[in-house]
Design a protein around this motif. Structure first.
Motif, mmCIF file in Angstrom:
data_model
loop_
_atom_site.group_PDB
_atom_site.id
_atom_site.type_symbol
_atom_site.label_atom_id
_atom_site.label_comp_id
_atom_site.label_asym_id
_atom_site.label_seq_id
_atom_site.Cartn_x
_atom_site.Cartn_y
_atom_site.Cartn_z
ATOM 1 N N ALA A 893 0.862 -1.184 0.000
ATOM 2 C CA ALA A 893 0.000 0.000 0.000
ATOM 3 C C ALA A 893 0.893 1.228 0.000
ATOM 4 N N VAL A 894 0.791 2.010 -1.067
ATOM 5 C CA VAL A 894 1.652 3.167 -1.233
ATOM 6 C C VAL A 894 0.798 4.430 -1.237
ATOM 7 N N ALA A 895 1.233 5.432 -0.500
ATOM 8 C CA ALA A 895 0.574 6.745 -0.511
ATOM 9 C C ALA A 895 1.555 7.761 -1.069
ATOM 10 N N ALA A 896 1.206 8.329 -2.223
ATOM 11 C CA ALA A 896 2.011 9.391 -2.817
ATOM 12 C C ALA A 896 1.424 10.731 -2.411
ATOM 13 N N ILE A 897 2.290 11.651 -2.024
ATOM 14 C CA ILE A 897 1.865 12.952 -1.532
ATOM 15 C C ILE A 897 2.592 14.049 -2.302
ATOM 16 N N SER A 898 1.861 15.050 -2.717
ATOM 17 C CA SER A 898 2.492 16.273 -3.211
ATOM 18 C C SER A 898 2.236 17.360 -2.177
ATOM 19 N N TRP A 959 9.171 7.234 3.278
ATOM 20 C CA TRP A 959 9.087 6.610 4.598
ATOM 21 C C TRP A 959 8.419 5.248 4.468
ATOM 22 N N TYR A 960 8.766 4.343 5.375
ATOM 23 C CA TYR A 960 8.101 3.037 5.405
ATOM 24 C C TYR A 960 7.490 2.819 6.779
ATOM 25 N N ARG A 961 6.504 1.925 6.837
ATOM 26 C CA ARG A 961 5.820 1.617 8.095
ATOM 27 C C ARG A 961 6.501 0.423 8.745
ATOM 28 N N ASP A 962 6.880 0.590 10.024
ATOM 29 C CA ASP A 962 7.542 -0.522 10.691
ATOM 30 C C ASP A 962 6.497 -1.423 11.328
ATOM 31 N N SER A 963 6.947 -2.427 12.050
ATOM 32 C CA SER A 963 6.028 -3.422 12.600
ATOM 33 C C SER A 963 5.080 -2.852 13.636
ATOM 34 N N GLY A 965 3.759 0.207 13.329
ATOM 35 C CA GLY A 965 2.922 1.214 12.686
ATOM 36 C C GLY A 965 3.546 2.588 12.630
ATOM 37 N N ARG A 966 4.847 2.699 13.031
ATOM 38 C CA ARG A 966 5.531 3.980 12.985
ATOM 39 C C ARG A 966 6.204 4.149 11.622
ATOM 40 N N TYR A 967 6.500 5.400 11.290
ATOM 41 C CA TYR A 967 7.123 5.669 9.991
ATOM 42 C C TYR A 967 8.558 6.109 10.169
ATOM 43 N N ARG A 968 9.426 5.430 9.424
ATOM 44 C CA ARG A 968 10.847 5.696 9.457
ATOM 45 C C ARG A 968 11.341 5.974 8.041
ATOM 46 N N ARG A 969 12.483 6.635 7.975
ATOM 47 C CA ARG A 969 13.056 6.964 6.674
ATOM 48 C C ARG A 969 13.394 5.676 5.919
ATOM 49 N N TYR A 970 13.003 5.639 4.647
ATOM 50 C CA TYR A 970 13.233 4.451 3.813
ATOM 51 C C TYR A 970 14.560 4.645 3.071
ATOM 52 N N THR A 971 15.603 4.031 3.614
ATOM 53 C CA THR A 971 16.925 4.172 3.042
ATOM 54 C C THR A 971 17.304 2.916 2.270
ATOM 55 N N ALA A 972 18.436 2.986 1.583
ATOM 56 C CA ALA A 972 18.893 1.843 0.784
ATOM 57 C C ALA A 972 19.178 0.634 1.667
ATOM 58 N N SER A 973 19.751 0.864 2.834
ATOM 59 C CA SER A 973 20.060 -0.255 3.721
ATOM 60 C C SER A 973 18.789 -0.888 4.276
ATOM 61 N N VAL A 974 17.793 -0.079 4.557
ATOM 62 C CA VAL A 974 16.522 -0.622 5.030
ATOM 63 C C VAL A 974 15.873 -1.460 3.936
ATOM 64 N N ALA A 975 15.946 -0.981 2.711
ATOM 65 C CA ALA A 975 15.323 -1.693 1.596
ATOM 66 C C ALA A 975 15.885 -3.097 1.431
ATOM 67 N N LYS A 976 17.138 -3.300 1.848
ATOM 68 C CA LYS A 976 17.747 -4.613 1.705
ATOM 69 C C LYS A 976 17.327 -5.571 2.804
ATOM 70 N N THR A 977 16.926 -5.046 3.936
ATOM 71 C CA THR A 977 16.673 -5.894 5.099
ATOM 72 C C THR A 977 15.210 -6.099 5.416
ATOM 73 N N ILE A 978 14.317 -5.237 4.890
ATOM 74 C CA ILE A 978 12.919 -5.287 5.303
ATOM 75 C C ILE A 978 12.213 -6.490 4.690
ATOM 76 N N ASP A 979 11.332 -7.114 5.469
ATOM 77 C CA ASP A 979 10.509 -8.222 5.014
ATOM 78 C C ASP A 979 9.066 -7.746 5.025
ATOM 79 N N TRP A 980 8.541 -7.439 3.840
ATOM 80 C CA TRP A 980 7.210 -6.832 3.786
ATOM 81 C C TRP A 980 6.109 -7.793 4.222
ATOM 82 N N ALA A 981 6.395 -9.124 4.134
ATOM 83 C CA ALA A 981 5.367 -10.065 4.572
ATOM 84 C C ALA A 981 5.205 -10.015 6.082
#
Length: 998
Positions: A893-898, A959-963, A965-981
């Motif tokens: 679920a992605v929310a794009a904001i302008s 930003w991404y939602r953590d387990s 429900g908080r939002y943290r900066r979505y960085t390259a290192s996070v993208a490698k480790t996160i398990d969306w399931a």
């Protein structure tokens, strides 16, 4: 001792007899006074223009043109020799001119004069005097003459006017009716008199005089008794004799019936001097067009032009410098008598000289304060101070206060009763519709024409079209369509800007019995034509190239455009403007307005997740939307609806065009959403209702120079697609205006409305007499309605449970979508909408999104609408688009904001607060800030291009939602480790990632 008394008594009797005989023979006492000299310098059918003191060359002098009311003789400005207006002004070095309309009952065509005739005559007189004196002139008027002055100044945009001066001239008439009568009791009667009585008869002079005297019967009786008691004392009577004779005999002239009817309709019933949008000679005019200085004289005990009504000019003409001068007098005393001679006219002279840079500002004139907008504006002290007649008037005020007190106690009952008068007949008519009932857009327009042919219907670019003119144009277009071979039932594409011609085309197809396929330009146009089985397009010159690119047969309507003339060949491109409707032979099969309730009337299109769907709308469905929306909005012929949505959107066709026609309201059309012109057109047209779709109001409300006072006439915003954030902003900016949010399936099977507007974001309930709706339990895993295991019927969703909106298919003939039987009980029929809702504990419905738009994440379904509404509440957000992106066998679920221009940056704290009311599992997986989000012609955010980009790349604006429900900066290192399931991450400090959650 006794003889002198007897002699005095005899002398008194003789004097009384002599004076009485003179009154009987001559109508009054001979005063020996002479009227001020004047010469008639111009005679026209409507007026004679008097130039007073013609022997005075007036070199370098200031000039003022004075206008009498319709019912009063032009001699009102020269009643008394010493205190008359023209004499006092001339003594101050000012040349007075007076417009003499004569007595209409003695003038050729006088009793057919209209309000417009008077305004145009005054405008002509201004040009004449300016031509003679070579400079701008001042314009003045007493009572209705002052109203004429305002209207003429607005019509001319103040051209050629140095200033306006008015005396007891009301502007906000319904704020303080004459004699303090309650507006809610007077206006309906005035409307009846204007429409049914005065449009056919005229008012004789004796009746005008009687009406004025009845305005203050105590004062009238007292004056007559005083006159009779002093009939023996000629010297005491002579100073006031000219004034008495003017009031009781000589000062009154007949009223033209059409002019009175128009006055009542435009300025009493619709109060358009205050709201704007009145019509003069076919042009739309607003008091906001007045830019010259104004001096308004206010009578402290004036029960006809009450102070509050007179001071309405301050709000009605915001671009003008408005001053006032208060006079201790009643209505007539403002211009005639010793008080006027001592105060009104000297102050007028000082004002004119000041404005012409010949003297100081008059001490008696000060900037007007219009902060008081209720009551009469007449204080008890003034009533008691200035005479018995005014004390009698105070009794009227007491009556008004008592009536208002009772009204306040019973306000709810009165409001319900008032609404019932308008809405019950409409809803009753809906309930009577059967498949064979003749009803259509064109038939409703025919009915309105028959009821009020001369009322305005379309307002556009300062032009006005009446019901009669519009229907004549519709009939002409029908003749052209028949000449082009269009037949009843044929599907005809309509590709036009929202202009009067487009509405006429849609109505003409309805009148012919053809089907209007309303399309929009764009890449989907060929598919729309295919889905609708359409081989011919009716378009305007602006869309000619687009239409010819997709269709071999194009009919063009629109004003002799050279682009059309050069390309029209009469076969593939037909210029319908070249068809003479009078020469078209109407076939024997033609029947005006043949549409039946069960007939297909319109075809619209909707696009969900990139897929175009056709929605067919029968005449019955159109009528349900039109009458239902008109009833919910409380539309009447007193409303002017500002139409912003495009015609191809359901809100433009059904809840704007349909509702205004059903409500017999005026339709003001725009050249698109233009923040620069919006406030001007609202004031200019006298807009009371603004229609919208989605975010089209955002640019207007969020402008730095937005001025809520300029939208004071707007009582309602109605439309669909409004986000909670923008809804909240409108409520805060315009607390007196309500928002009426509709939800209607494109085919009209379900129509919901948040009528009271108290629950921001809610869609409300189904409108009365439209199809009943329910929320059926829905299994998002199987995309099926949930079955009750015990009964075998579909289970109705519990409060708070998300389910499918279904509408009762009462009329079998117009069901366009999927219809299921035996749903909640045996033999019932329900149409499936494809839209998901939840009902709260009060039974109000909340939109969750379409079934096709549900986002199926690894943790379960996520509904986009609540996310969009929550994020729209953030003060930094401009647009929001919520969508699903495929990732690892599921969706994210992605929310794009302008963000708004020049606003602060988005922070995690803002996200946490904004989404705080949503459960953690209902929040988006990713939120990212994009430079812009494209919108459709109806200002709906378009996510197609965003979806194609896939999962947003890591970056400082994502930003991404953590387990938790908080939002943290979505960085390259996070993208490698996160398990969306299973949305958890490693300890971020180990990877050196800064934790920005708060």
């Amino acid at each position: 001792m006794g003889l002198p008394k007897v002699g005095a008594a005899v002398g008194r009797i003789v004097a009384t007899a002599q004076n009485g005989l003179e009154v009987i023979r001559l109508g009054g006492l001979e005063t020996g006074t002479q009227p001020a000299p004047f010469r008639v310098v111009e005679t026209e059918k409507m007026f004679r223009l008097r130039r007073y003191f013609p022997d005075d060359a007036g070199d370098g002098a200031s000039h003022i043109i004075l206008i009498p009311p319709m019912m009063v003789s032009a001699n009102v400005y020269d009643v008394t020799e010493n205190n008359g207006a023209v004499s006092v002004l001339h003594r101050h070095g000012i040349i007075p001119w007076v417009i003499d309309f004569g007595s209409p009952d003695h003038e050729e065509g006088g009793m057919e004069r209209t309000l417009t005739d008077h305004v145009m005559a005054i405008s002509r007189a201004i040009d004449l005097v300016r031509g003679i004196v070579g400079r701008d002139v001042h314009l003045g008027g007493y009572s209705q003459g002052g109203m004429f002055a305002y209207q003429t100044a607005a019509y001319r945009r103040a051209e050629g006017l140095a200033s306006l001066v008015t005396y007891g001239s009301p502007v906000d008439i319904t704020a303080a009716m004459p004699l303090g009568l309650p507006a809610n009791l007077v206006v309906p009667g005035v409307e009846f008199l204007g429409d049914r009585v005065f449009s056919n008869i005229w008012v004789p002079s004796w009746l005008a005089r009687t009406g004025f005297q009845l305005a203050d019967p105590v004062k009238t009786a007292k004056s007559r008794i005083d006159f009779l008691r002093r009939l023996h004392d000629r010297d005491a009577l002579l100073p006031r004799e000219d004034q008495r004779r003017f009031i009781e005999q000589e000062g009154w002239v007949a009223w033209s019936g059409p002019a009175v009817a128009e006055l009542m309709r435009q300025f009493v019933v619709h109060n358009r001097m205050m709201s704007g949008g009145f019509v003069i000679d076919g042009d739309v005019v607003s008091m906001s067009d007045i830019t010259c200085p104004v001096l308004a004289f206010v009578g402290e005990t004036d029960d006809i032009g009450q102070p509050v009504a007179v001071r309405g000019i301050r709000r009605a003409a915001p671009e003008a410098d408005v001053f006032e001068s208060t006079i201790p007098a009643g209505h007539f005393g403002l211009v005639v008598g010793s008080t006027a001679g001592r105060m009104s006219w000297p102050t007028t002279a000082e004002w004119i000289l000041w404005r012409d840079a010949k003297g100081p500002r008059p001490e008696a004139a000060h900037e007007m304060d219009a902060s008081v907008t209720s009551g009469s504006g007449i204080s008890w002290a003034n009533r008691l101070t200035y005479g018995v007649g005014q004390v009698a008037g105070a009794g009227t005020a007491v009556s008004k206060e008592l009536i208002e007190a009772v009204s306040s106690i019973q306000r709810t009952t009165v409001a319900v009763a008032s609404e019932s008068v308008r809405t019950v007949p409409r809803l009753f008519r809906l309930g009577q519709i059967q498949p064979s009932t003749r009803i259509s857009l064109a038939k409703l327009m025919s009915e309105n024409e028959k009821r009020t042919p001369n009322d305005e219907l379309f307002l556009f670019e300062n032009r006005v079209l009446t019901h009669d003119q519009v229907n004549t144009r519709i009939d002409n277009v029908v003749a052209g369509l028949i000449e082009c071979g269009i037949r009843p039932g044929e599907h005809v594409g309509v590709l036009m800007d929202t202009r009067p011609s487009a509405l006429v085309v849609v109505a003409a197809l309805s009148r012919l019995g053809a089907v209007a396929v309303i399309v929009s330009s764009g890449d989907d146009l060929p598919e729309m034509l295919t889905l609708a089985d359409t081989n011919v397009i009716l378009t305007d010159p602006n869309h000619l190239d687009v239409a010819t690119a997709v269709s071999d047969r194009v009919l063009v309507l629109g004003g002799g455009d050279q682009r059309v003339i050069d390309r029209a060949d009469g076969v593939s491109i037909v210029d319908m403007e070249q068809i003479d409707p009078d020469k078209v032979r109407m076939p024997v099969w033609y029947r005006r307005d043949p549409g039946l309730a069960g007939d297909l009337a319109f075809i619209l299109f909707t696009k969900i997740n990139g897929r175009i769907s056709r929605w067919s709308i029968t005449n019955h469905r159109f009528a349900m939307s039109a009458f239902g929306a008109a009833a919910a909005a409380g539309l009447s012929n007193r409303d002017t609806v500002y139409c912003l949505p495009p015609l191809h959107h359901a809100s433009g066709l059904l809840t704007t065009l349909g509702a205004t026609v059903a409500g017999r309201s005026r339709i003001a059309l725009s050249n698109g959403v233009d923040p620069e012109r919006f406030a001007f057109e609202v004031r200019h047209y006298g807009v009371t209702v603004v229609s919208y779709t989605w975010s089209m109001l955002a640019e207007i409300i969020r402008r730095d120079d937005f001025d809520a006072a300029q939208l004071a006439t707007v009582r309602l915003f109605m439309g669909s697609g409004l986000t909670s954030g923008l809804w909240t902003e409108i409520r805060e900016a315009l607390p007196k205006a309500k928002v009426l949010e509709f939800f209607a399936t494109a085919d009209g099977s379900a129509i919901l409305a948040n009528v009271d507007g108290n629950k921001i974001g809610a869609m409300g309930r189904s409108l009365p007499e439209t199809n009943n709706v329910r929320i059926a339990a829905y299994d998002t895993d199987t995309d099926q309605l949930a079955v009750d295991r015990d009964s075998g019927f579909i289970r109705e969703a519990n409060p708070g449970e998300v389910g499918m909106l279904v509408s009762h298919a009462a009329q079998k003939f117009d069901a366009a979508g999927l219809v299921l039987r035996d749903v909640f009980r045996s033999h019932d029929r329900w149409e499936v909408s494809g839209s998901l809702f939840r009902a709260d504990a009060d039974g109000d419905l909340w939109y969750m999104g379409s079934a096709q738009g549900v986002i199926r994440t690894a943790r379960g379904v996520v509904y986009p609408a609540p996310i969009q509404n929550a994020l729209s509440e953030l003060p930094v957000v401009e647009q929001v688009a919520v969508y699903g992106v495929r990732h690892a066998g599921a969706q994210l679920a992605v929310a794009a904001i302008s963000l708004r221009a020049d606003g602060p940056s988005l922070t995690p704290t803002m996200l946490r607060v904004g989404l705080g009311e949503l459960e953690a599992a209902d929040r988006p997986d990713i939120i990212w800030v994009t430079d812009s989000i494209p919108v459709s012609e109806s200002f709906r955010p378009i996510a197609t291009g965003l979806v194609a980009r896939g999962v947003p790349k890591p970056g400082p604006k994502v930003w991404y939602r953590d387990s938790e429900g908080r939002y943290r900066r979505y960085t390259a290192s996070v993208a490698k480790t996160i398990d969306w399931a299973w949305p958890t991450v490693q300890d971020e400090t180990v990877d050196g990632v800064v934790d920005v959650a708060e």
